[in-house]
Design an enzyme around this catalytic site. Structure first.
Site, PDB file in Angstrom:
ATOM      1  N   ARG A 143       0.696  -0.946   0.342  1.00  0.00           N
ATOM      2  CA  ARG A 143      -0.313   0.341  -0.037  1.00  0.00           C
ATOM      3  C   ARG A 143       0.713   0.882  -0.346  1.00  0.00           C
ATOM      4  NH1 ARG A 143      -4.143   1.961   4.598  1.00  0.00           N
ATOM      5  NH2 ARG A 143      -5.731   3.075   3.592  1.00  0.00           N
ATOM      6  N   ASN A 168      -8.336   6.538  -5.054  1.00  0.00           N
ATOM      7  CA  ASN A 168      -8.385   5.802  -3.787  1.00  0.00           C
ATOM      8  C   ASN A 168      -6.503   5.799  -3.428  1.00  0.00           C
ATOM      9  OD1 ASN A 168     -11.372   5.721  -2.513  1.00  0.00           O
ATOM     10  ND2 ASN A 168     -11.232   4.561  -4.421  1.00  0.00           N
ATOM     11  N   HIS A 200     -12.370   5.427   4.792  1.00  0.00           N
ATOM     12  CA  HIS A 200     -12.753   4.359   4.090  1.00  0.00           C
ATOM     13  C   HIS A 200     -12.329   3.438   3.743  1.00  0.00           C
ATOM     14  CE1 HIS A 200     -14.990   3.552   0.061  1.00  0.00           C
ATOM     15  NE2 HIS A 200     -14.146   4.074  -0.652  1.00  0.00           N
TER      16      HIS A 200
END
Length: 320
Positions: free
Chosen positions: A88, A120, A175
């Site tokens: 990530r 995102n 989120h």
């Protein structure tokens, strides 16, 4: 009265096009421009959307990053996609470069512009966009958990047999995996959800997983999600444009926590006008803090990536 009228959508992929399509039929924009590093995809989307524009009467065309910087509202849907097996942190680093190029190409950004980040990981990218743009925190927001909250309200509407618009419940925090549902504050018709007999029968863990996992199910079946988030992004633009002062769960910088994540916020033509504290149980508060702390560590490190001077022309050379 429409106080804002020109909208720029940066990113001509499925989410950007879906946002443009949904926005066109609200008939509130004097102009929509689409910006992307790929001129062919921009031309294709504009040609296709122009057919719909003949019905909606909303002009739409291709534009440049510089033009986007002068729009009233800028919607950023462009972002690097995660590669298979990619950590990530690497994805965030690549998206930092994408945002750096986009925002650098938009300079000088009009001082009263509102930036809406949809790409995102939205909380982290919103935090980065705030840092790079130099705009006040209230003028840089992310779509956050708005779509998750919509999914929750639809689900609860089915369970309690009411219109989802009559369900007042929020998904807060990140989120993503650590998002949480504020059950204690949820209500229908002014009556706390916890007071309904059906509430005790709810499998809250299963609901939470279903809400956060719905996107992955859609991606598994058709490769991507875009209609839902496109509609939500268009609705947020609508709210800001018309100065509706509606309350939505969006990704905002919350000074109390020193982080960017989703909380209910009143939106108007200045962007965020007020952030609301939601009453939480001790357990819910702990979940929110855990979500925020996870985001803070990443947001802090992401904004420490050495910045390079970016010229407008560099945007056209970046990969989105």
């Amino acid at each position: 009265m429409v106080l804002h009228s020109k909208v720029a959508i940066v990113g001509a992929g499925a989410v950007g096009a879906s946002t443009a399509y949904a926005l066109m039929f609200k008939n509130i924009c004097t102009e929509i421009i689409i910006v992307d590093v790929n001129p062919d995809i921009v031309q294709a989307q504009v040609l296709d959307l122009a057919d719909a524009a003949s019905i909606s009467h909303t002009p739409i065309r291709a534009g440049s990053a510089e033009e986007a910087g002068q729009a009233d509202i800028v919607v950023i849907t462009a972002g690097a996609k995660q590669r298979e097996g990619e950590p990530r942190t690497k994805l965030i680093e690549r998206n930092f470069r994408v945002l750096q190029s986009i925002i650098g190409g938009m300079q000088p950004i009009r001082p009263d512009a509102v930036i809406l980040v949809v790409a995102n990981p939205v909380d982290i990218l919103t935090h980065i966009a705030k840092t790079l743009s130099g705009l006040p925190p209230n003028q840089v927001i992310g779509s956050g958990t708005y779509l998750d909250t919509t999914r929750l309200r639809v689900h609860l509407g089915d369970v309690f047999d009411v219109n989802p618009q009559s369900v007042h419940a929020f998904v807060l925090g990140e989120h993503g995996d650590s998002q949480m549902i504020a059950w204690e504050a949820a209500s229908i018709g002014g009556q706390p959800l916890t007071s309904f007999p059906e509430f005790a029968k709810l499998d809250k863990t299963a609901i939470s997983k279903a809400i956060s996992g719905k996107a992955m199910e859609i991606i598994r079946l058709k490769g991507a999600t875009f209609y839902g988030i496109g509609a939500c992004a268009a609705d947020l633009v609508h709210t800001i444009m018309l100065n509706r002062k509606s309350v939505h769960p969006v990704s905002v910088y919350v000074e109390k926590y020193g982080a960017t994540f989703s909380m209910p916020a009143k939106l108007g033509w200045r962007g965020v006008e007020q952030i609301y504290e939601v009453p939480l149980t001790e357990e819910e508060e702990a979940l929110l803090v855990k979500s925020v702390e996870a985001l803070k560590s990443v947001e802090y490190s992401s904004t420490k990536v050495p910045e390079k001077k970016v010229h407008a022309t560099s945007f056209s050379k970046s990969s989105c």
